[in-house]
Scaffold this active site. Sequence first.
Site, PDB file in Angstrom:
ATOM      1  N   LYS A   1     -26.611   9.063 -39.140  1.00  0.00           N
ATOM      2  CA  LYS A   1     -27.050   8.346 -40.338  1.00  0.00           C
ATOM      3  C   LYS A   1     -28.475   8.677 -40.805  1.00  0.00           C
ATOM      4  O   LYS A   1     -28.765   8.652 -41.980  1.00  0.00           O
ATOM      5  CB  LYS A   1     -26.906   6.832 -40.129  1.00  0.00           C
ATOM      6  CG  LYS A   1     -27.412   6.346 -38.779  1.00  0.00           C
ATOM      7  CD  LYS A   1     -26.799   5.011 -38.456  1.00  0.00           C
ATOM      8  CE  LYS A   1     -27.307   4.408 -37.172  1.00  0.00           C
ATOM      9  NZ  LYS A   1     -27.037   5.158 -35.965  1.00  0.00           N
TER      10      LYS A   1
ATOM     11  N   HIS B   1     -48.423  18.483 -34.184  1.00  0.00           N
ATOM     12  CA  HIS B   1     -47.410  19.229 -33.435  1.00  0.00           C
ATOM     13  C   HIS B   1     -47.955  20.593 -33.007  1.00  0.00           C
ATOM     14  O   HIS B   1     -47.754  21.024 -31.875  1.00  0.00           O
ATOM     15  CB  HIS B   1     -46.159  19.481 -34.297  1.00  0.00           C
ATOM     16  CG  HIS B   1     -45.443  18.255 -34.760  1.00  0.00           C
ATOM     17  ND1 HIS B   1     -45.204  17.987 -36.080  1.00  0.00           N
ATOM     18  CD2 HIS B   1     -44.900  17.216 -34.059  1.00  0.00           C
ATOM     19  CE1 HIS B   1     -44.530  16.844 -36.187  1.00  0.00           C
ATOM     20  NE2 HIS B   1     -44.340  16.353 -34.980  1.00  0.00           N
TER      21      HIS B   1
ATOM     22  N   ARG C   1     -49.743   9.917 -29.016  1.00  0.00           N
ATOM     23  CA  ARG C   1     -50.881   9.705 -29.911  1.00  0.00           C
ATOM     24  C   ARG C   1     -51.672   8.472 -29.497  1.00  0.00           C
ATOM     25  O   ARG C   1     -52.882   8.499 -29.368  1.00  0.00           O
ATOM     26  CB  ARG C   1     -50.398   9.533 -31.359  1.00  0.00           C
ATOM     27  CG  ARG C   1     -50.082  10.845 -32.014  1.00  0.00           C
ATOM     28  CD  ARG C   1     -49.226  10.671 -33.221  1.00  0.00           C
ATOM     29  NE  ARG C   1     -47.886  10.259 -32.822  1.00  0.00           N
ATOM     30  CZ  ARG C   1     -46.832  10.310 -33.614  1.00  0.00           C
ATOM     31  NH1 ARG C   1     -46.970  10.711 -34.860  1.00  0.00           N
ATOM     32  NH2 ARG C   1     -45.658   9.956 -33.178  1.00  0.00           N
TER      33      ARG C   1
ATOM     34  N   SER D   1     -45.529  13.031 -39.322  1.00  0.00           N
ATOM     35  CA  SER D   1     -44.795  13.669 -40.422  1.00  0.00           C
ATOM     36  C   SER D   1     -44.554  12.673 -41.541  1.00  0.00           C
ATOM     37  O   SER D   1     -44.646  13.016 -42.726  1.00  0.00           O
ATOM     38  CB  SER D   1     -43.454  14.208 -39.925  1.00  0.00           C
ATOM     39  OG  SER D   1     -43.650  15.152 -38.911  1.00  0.00           O
TER      40      SER D   1
HETATM   41  P1  ADP Z   1     -39.570  12.406 -33.074  1.00  0.00           P
HETATM   42  O1  ADP Z   1     -39.047  13.309 -32.018  1.00  0.00           O
HETATM   43  O2  ADP Z   1     -39.798  11.017 -32.569  1.00  0.00           O
HETATM   44  O3  ADP Z   1     -38.850  12.495 -34.394  1.00  0.00           O
HETATM   45  P2  ADP Z   1     -41.690  14.109 -34.088  1.00  0.00           P
HETATM   46  O4  ADP Z   1     -40.779  15.207 -34.424  1.00  0.00           O
HETATM   47  O5  ADP Z   1     -42.532  13.607 -35.217  1.00  0.00           O
HETATM   48  O6  ADP Z   1     -41.065  12.864 -33.383  1.00  0.00           O
HETATM   49  O7  ADP Z   1     -42.670  14.583 -32.930  1.00  0.00           O
HETATM   50  C1  ADP Z   1     -42.229  15.239 -31.762  1.00  0.00           C
HETATM   51  C2  ADP Z   1     -43.185  14.938 -30.646  1.00  0.00           C
HETATM   52  O8  ADP Z   1     -44.518  15.256 -31.032  1.00  0.00           O
HETATM   53  C3  ADP Z   1     -43.228  13.464 -30.230  1.00  0.00           C
HETATM   54  O9  ADP Z   1     -43.406  13.414 -28.825  1.00  0.00           O
HETATM   55  C4  ADP Z   1     -44.446  12.926 -30.934  1.00  0.00           C
HETATM   56  O10 ADP Z   1     -45.009  11.830 -30.232  1.00  0.00           O
HETATM   57  C5  ADP Z   1     -45.361  14.141 -30.872  1.00  0.00           C
HETATM   58  N1  ADP Z   1     -46.362  14.119 -31.949  1.00  0.00           N
HETATM   59  C6  ADP Z   1     -46.161  13.969 -33.280  1.00  0.00           C
HETATM   60  N2  ADP Z   1     -47.319  13.978 -33.975  1.00  0.00           N
HETATM   61  C7  ADP Z   1     -48.304  14.129 -33.032  1.00  0.00           C
HETATM   62  C8  ADP Z   1     -49.742  14.164 -33.076  1.00  0.00           C
HETATM   63  N3  ADP Z   1     -50.386  14.021 -34.237  1.00  0.00           N
HETATM   64  N4  ADP Z   1     -50.424  14.323 -31.921  1.00  0.00           N
HETATM   65  C9  ADP Z   1     -49.758  14.410 -30.746  1.00  0.00           C
HETATM   66  N5  ADP Z   1     -48.406  14.359 -30.623  1.00  0.00           N
HETATM   67  C10 ADP Z   1     -47.689  14.218 -31.738  1.00  0.00           C
END
Ligand code: ADP
Length: 162
Positions: free
Chosen positions: A40, A16, A90, A129
């Site tokens: 949920k 992130h 990713r 995460s």
């Molecule tokens: P979500 O919104 O699906 O719960 P996250 O909070 O984990 O997902 O991630 C927010 C955004 O960051 C998403 O677009 C996810 O694809 C991207 N993301 C998460 N981890 C990575 C990473 N290691 N490299 C690039 N983008 C990432």
Amino acid sequence: MKVIYPGSFDPVTFGHLDIIERCSKKFEHVIVAVLNNTSKKRSFFSIEERIKLLEETTKHLKNVEIDAFSGLLAEYADKKGCSTMIRGLRAVSDFEYEMQMALVNRKLNKDIETLFMVSRGGEHVYLSSSIVREIASYGGNVSCFVPEPVERALKDKFKGGI
Ligand code: ADP
């Protein structure tokens, strides 16, 4: 241009942070919008904890703002006066879900554009995460995946065992 980078950030990882840093160089203002899931699907860290960790780890980036949102992203975008969303990709496996979300968001709010940023590669490709939470739950070392404040917060959560 102002952009919104929405997500759960449960917790924020180097994956992130890489996206946030790259956005902060390319765009005037970046709003990292943390989803406050009221439904949920309960989050592991509370909304306050997730925001605090993001604030601590992005404080060197002056054009980055951390905010919380609940409900529809399309409505949040309207409220913030910002219609450009950033999402990270990713691997190909992310693409189908991300494309569906982008199309739904545009259906709900025709001004919304979703821009995709490709992961930096290397270990960022498999970094999520949930994998970090899994490793930390077994007492594994997550220092190569998350910044120090997040590592500490995970240790704290798991100190009594799973
Ligand atoms: P979500 O919104 O699906 O719960 P996250 O909070 O984990 O997902 O991630 C927010 C955004 O960051 C998403 O677009 C996810 O694809 C991207 N993301 C998460 N981890 C990575 C990473 N290691 N490299 C690039 N983008 C990432």
